[in-house]
Design an enzyme around this catalytic site. Structure first.
Site, PDB file in Angstrom:
ATOM      1  N   HIS B  98     -26.992  33.670  36.469  1.00  0.00           N
ATOM      2  CA  HIS B  98     -25.668  33.291  36.972  1.00  0.00           C
ATOM      3  C   HIS B  98     -24.825  34.514  37.343  1.00  0.00           C
ATOM      4  O   HIS B  98     -23.774  34.380  37.934  1.00  0.00           O
ATOM      5  CB  HIS B  98     -24.957  32.326  36.008  1.00  0.00           C
ATOM      6  CG  HIS B  98     -24.291  32.950  34.827  1.00  0.00           C
ATOM      7  ND1 HIS B  98     -24.862  32.991  33.579  1.00  0.00           N
ATOM      8  CD2 HIS B  98     -23.093  33.558  34.702  1.00  0.00           C
ATOM      9  CE1 HIS B  98     -24.042  33.593  32.746  1.00  0.00           C
ATOM     10  NE2 HIS B  98     -22.969  33.955  33.392  1.00  0.00           N
ATOM     11  N   ASP B 129     -31.681  31.220  32.637  1.00  0.00           N
ATOM     12  CA  ASP B 129     -30.560  32.056  33.034  1.00  0.00           C
ATOM     13  C   ASP B 129     -30.912  33.546  33.049  1.00  0.00           C
ATOM     14  O   ASP B 129     -30.150  34.381  32.572  1.00  0.00           O
ATOM     15  CB  ASP B 129     -29.349  31.805  32.124  1.00  0.00           C
ATOM     16  CG  ASP B 129     -28.045  32.272  32.780  1.00  0.00           C
ATOM     17  OD1 ASP B 129     -28.070  32.567  33.982  1.00  0.00           O
ATOM     18  OD2 ASP B 129     -27.026  32.354  32.077  1.00  0.00           O
ATOM     19  N   SER B 211     -21.748  38.886  30.626  1.00  0.00           N
ATOM     20  CA  SER B 211     -22.935  38.112  30.995  1.00  0.00           C
ATOM     21  C   SER B 211     -24.044  38.998  31.524  1.00  0.00           C
ATOM     22  O   SER B 211     -23.798  39.836  32.388  1.00  0.00           O
ATOM     23  CB  SER B 211     -22.574  37.117  32.096  1.00  0.00           C
ATOM     24  OG  SER B 211     -22.239  35.906  31.534  1.00  0.00           O
TER      25      SER B 211
END
Lengths: 345, 635
Positions: B98, B129, B211
């Protein structure tokens, strides 16, 4: 002598300034610093004492789960009083994934603590040692099932932090919405998340320091408070609950010969439409006993003569045991405040 | 120590303390200080305890080590920003899918050396992910030291490094310290295809921009990739609950990511539930699944998967989620008769093409935004933390003027079914180049004749393989099989002659190269049988047959060729268990044909020769025609 006296406060200042590093060795045995291995095994042992609690809720942002821990080997689980417990069959899940049915022993309306019991013995438990104090700067661990992350035999979440303040919770309308106004530890970690209430605050050596409180947000600043109720308060409150000073259900209803009646008091409660309609005051007749005593519409009756009232029905049952000639002590929640009122016939 | 002294600064309390007992101490102290101006300089300050300083030094060293391998991930014009970590010195970088997806195929990575490096997408795992990038510009990128994340325990110290809120304008990562709050956490898909299995929960602050960045243990060794938080009503900032994908899971996928592929996770082919006693039992099973063929049935109790004990449904989901599809792993279950230990192939989690369809549906991938209805599942709602504010645009990171020609244009090859086929070519080349020891096969004549016996038996055996004909004589019986890959019927019948197919594929692979056999691509890596190590897998479509060549990543030796039949059939597996070396010549001398877990035929090849032209009929054979004479059964 002079130099000794001089050094004392100097030492104090230094210790104060050194803050966290000081606490590294201060906490208990200074001869042996704690390492990660110690934490992992200590935390494993602490986890055995924690339980996951499931009950009512799941709607409108109300969680149907929270945390708790054993305070006796006989299955007494300490937790927070909340809507989760507002159900006949409270489900308790122990660390090994076993499911139990818990019975609510009682709750303390002031501290908002409750004790639930499961059948059995030999449970690992936290000792409620009122002398276990934490000081500002002490490092702590918070253990809870925040966000309901752990299920079944999965272990609960561990967070680490430092005691930021040891103070009194200044709750009032528009600020911290809670009836509890006693001492608390403020923690620098995000311990008080959904479902975390009832979790354990422990020292680096695994001793119980307090119980994680309910979610609390300062409506003025929007800041969430991360706090715990200290173990001395918890110990006293637990004792009261166990001694029945704040019993939830009256053991046996003895109807007085000429009991108080709501109509005589000039008191109308909200209609009894739910299995457990909260005992909210709907109307107070002008010039009635209730009005003279200071009751107002929207007051929530929490306790009568020190006994917890969780519904309109319970209130009616309880009041029917008190003779008309006797005074009645009411504990009222009005907005965010607790108010004591005495009804004198 | 007295509490008053500790919690208040006595200097500030001088006036108010005059009347108290302590006051006098302070007064004396005050005057003593005045009287002796050197007091403050007196070297009587107790130095912090040695172990504190040592622990601090260790921490600083660990963070320095870790910072070197932490990268910031940006778009090519410097916009956006997430984090990543360097996996190899050659410049492979792991980040979240992402994080990479808004940038498409090209991005830039900022290192703590203060420089930006051009990077290109290699492979993606949207379910887990994870995205793999490759940076260019150095040959000695500082790779992270990798730990075994299965040894991580709740209570261990850890720290996250990354680029939260795109703070690191000088490209120095931000470090947030904490402990491991829980391990082996399972997080339900949050309304997307994202599923976090077996992840590490930490209270180190994980914020937007973290992230894709690394989570390190106290030594600064990589244990996970941060990617997800529990947020709920407190807004999209840290609430003391962050999740990292375990590095052990990531490493299982890296081989397939390096193949330039879109990787799928595994499913089981069966579903489970908890029975009243809390056992994990099969509630439904596909008859076409490998597990069904290995004997698993409705109601059987699952005991372990992939070597990990399973006691709850969540645990089984956790273990399943860490494997790529098509891997074959161990399964232990209990049925009415007892405990069964077996191996099962894991089917895909998504059907063929489904992931591509989903990704194409979200040309800009769906990132949960604030206020968006969040995922179902447990009450704690988890969403990927998204990447940091894009509003900062190009100011946030150093950016060079966009160049008219992409310097990495030749490192990106779009091909249907692949994320970046350039890297697939590289990997296929690598696999072939490992097979130096088999160079002489290129010079061999087109017909390979071998002699020997059935392993462990006196029964003699001869075979002859060429482009046109595959025949074998075992104990006086002759078998032959189509030479063009028309094998699905034989696989269904579990014919012994499929061993010839394996020998022929082996010969032609080494003689002509994988690309001459058919459409070939590097699949990734996978374990075989009981091996702990992974083997390079190349998939070749030969005729109608889908064949997977498993070769040893160090010696290059082909260990297994798998020939797939129909979906509900066990593929034919031809194992090359050992090799014989004679001068330059090296050929497999123990060859085994197997379906499921049952060996059908094992041969020992004692002599090999390679001859020209049309195959010489086997001397003892009564018939040299290529008609099928016999099917099935062991000699």
């Amino acid at each position: 002598m002079i130099s000794l006296l001089r050094c004392l406060p100097l030492h104090a200042i230094l210790m104060f300034l050194l803050g966290t590093s000081h606490c590294w060795v201060r906490s208990d045995d200074p001869s042996r610093p704690l390492g990660p291995a110690d934490f992992a095994s200590m935390l494993d042992a602490a986890q055995m004492k924690l339980v996951k609690i499931y009950g009512a809720g799941g709607l409108k942002g109300l969680e149907s789960y929270q945390s708790g821990f054993f305070i006796s080997d006989q299955g007494h689980v300490l937790t927070s009083w909340s809507t989760v417990l507002d159900i006949d069959k409270i489900r308790i899940v122990t660390h090994d994934g076993k499911k139990w049915e818990g019975e609510l022993i009682g709750s303390d309306p002031v501290t908002e603590l409750a004790i639930v019991k499961i059948e059995g013995d030999g449970f690992p438990f936290f000792r409620l040692n009122p002398n276990q104090k934490a000081e500002v700067g002490d490092r702590i661990f918070g253990l809870s099932n925040l966000f309901g992350i752990a299920a079944g035999e999965e272990l609960q979440s561990i967070q680490r932090g430092v005691i930021m303040a040891s103070t009194t919770l200044a709750s009032r309308r528009g600020r911290m919405k809670t009836p509890y106004q006693g001492p608390i530890y403020v923690i620098d970690a995000m311990t008080n998340n959904p479902g975390a209430t009832g979790g354990a605050l422990i020292t680096l050596r695994g001793e119980l320091l307090g119980i994680l409180g309910k979610e609390l947000r300062d409506e003025g600043s929007g800041i969430w408070l991360n706090y715990a109720i200290p173990v001395d308060v918890v110990a006293e409150s637990s004792r009261n609950i166990l001694e029945g000073k704040t019993i939830k259900k009256p053991a046996e209803v003895v109807v007085a010969k000429r009991p108080h009646r709501l109509i005589d008091l000039g008191l109308t409660l909200v209609p009894n439409v739910l299995p457990k309609t909260p005992a909210y005051v709907d109307q107070v007749a002008i010039d009635s006993i209730a009005a003279r005593s200071g009751l107002k519409p929207n007051d929530l009756v929490i306790a009568i003569n020190g006994q917890r009232v969780d519904s309109r029905k319970a209130l009616e049952e309880l009041i029917s045991t008190i003779d008309r000639a006797d005074p009645v002590a009411l504990l009222i929640q009005r907005g965010n405040e607790l108010v004591s009122i005495e009804i004198r016939p | 120590m007295n509490r008053n002294q500790r919690s208040r600064n006595p200097l500030l309390k001088e006036e108010g303390s005059f009347g108290t007992a302590f006051g006098w101490t302070y007064v004396l102290f005050f005057f003593a200080t005045l009287a002796n101006p050197l007091c403050a300089d007196e070297p009587k300050l107790p130095s912090p305890p040695v172990e504190v300083l040592r622990a601090q030094d260790q921490r600083i060293a660990a963070m320095e080590l870790a910072s070197r391998s932490t990268v910031g991930v940006f778009g090519t014009d410097g916009q956006g920003g997430g984090s990543g970590v360097i996996l190899t010195n050659s410049g492979y970088v792991i980040t979240n899918y992402h994080v990479s997806s808004p940038f498409g195929d090209r991005m830039r990575c900022g290192l703590s050396d203060g420089k930006m490096y051009e990077a290109v997408i290699v492979g993606i795992d949207p379910t887990g992910d994870i995205a793999l990038l490759k940076m260019y510009g150095r040959s000695d990128f500082p790779a992270a030291v990798i730990a075994d994340s299965d040894t991580v325990k709740a209570g261990h110290w850890c720290f996250a490094a990354g680029n939260p809120f795109v703070l690191a304008t000088n490209l120095q990562p931000t470090i947030t310290y904490g402990i491991v709050s829980g391990v082996r956490r399972y997080q339900y898909p949050a309304g997307t295809i994202l599923e976090y299995t077996d992840c590490i929960q930490t209270d180190a602050a994980i914020n937007p921009g973290n992230s894709g960045g690394p989570l390190f243990n106290a030594e600064g060794h990589l244990i996970g990739i941060n990617g997800r938080c529990s947020f709920e009503k407190r807004g999209r900032v840290n609430v003391g609950v962050g999740y990292a994908i375990s590095i052990n899971q990531v490493l299982k996928f890296v081989g397939q990511l390096r193949a330039g592929r879109l990787v799928d996770h595994a499913s089981l082919g069966f579903t489970v539930g908890s029975d009243p006693e809390g056992k994990v039992v099969v509630t439904n099973i596909l008859e076409s699944s490998d597990a069904f063929r290995r004997g698993l049935r409705y109601g059987d109790e699952i005991l372990s998967l992939g070597g990990r004990e399973v006691r709850t449904v969540n645990q089984l989901k956790n273990v399943t989620g860490i494997f790529p599809s098509d891997w074959r792993i161990s399964l232990r279950y209990r049925n009415g008769e007892g405990v069964v230990d077996t191996f099962i192939r894991l089917p895909r989690l998504h059907y063929e093409g489904e992931l591509w369809a989903i990704l194409e549906g979200e040309s800009k991938p769906e990132l949960p935004k604030e206020g968006r209805p969040e995922g179902k599942g447990k009450d704690g709602k988890e969403v990927p933390d998204g990447d940091a504010e894009r509003s900062q645009d190009s100011q946030s990171a150093p950016s060079t003027k966009s160049k008219p020609i992409d310097p990495l244009a030749d490192r990106l090859e779009k091909r249907k079914g692949f994320v970046n086929f350039y890297f697939n070519r590289q990997e296929l080349r690598r696999v072939v180049s490992l097979q130096e020891a088999f160079r002489f096969w290129k010079e061999t004549k087109p017909v390979w004749n071998g002699k020997g016996n059935v392993l462990g038996e006196p029964t003699s055996m001869e075979f002859s393989t060429s482009k046109d004909r595959l025949a074998m004589l075992v104990g006086g019986k002759e078998w032959s099989i189509d030479a063009k890959g028309n094998w699905s019927q034989s696989i269904q019948n579990k014919e012994s002659s499929l061993l010839l197919a394996g020998l022929s594929l082996f010969h032609r692979w080494h003689r002509d190269g994988p690309n001459m056999l058919g459409d070939a691509f590097y699949f990734g890596d996978a374990p075989i049988e009981n091996s702990k190590s992974y083997f390079d897998v190349v998939q070749v479509t030969f005729g109608d047959a889908e064949c997977r060549f498993h070769s040893d990543p160090s010696s290059g030796e082909i260990r297994l060729i798998e020939i797939k039949g129909e979906e509900d059939q066990d593929p034919a597996e031809i194992y090359f268990d050992s090799y014989q070396q004679e001068g330059e010549r090296r050929w497999p001398n123990r060859v085994r044909l197997q379906f499921g877990l049952e060996p059908v035929l094992q041969l020992e090849v004692k002599a090999s020769e390679w001859i020209e032209g049309a195959p010489v009929p086997l001397e003892n054979a009564t018939s040299a025609t290529s008609t099928k004479k016999e099917a099935g059964g062991s000699p």
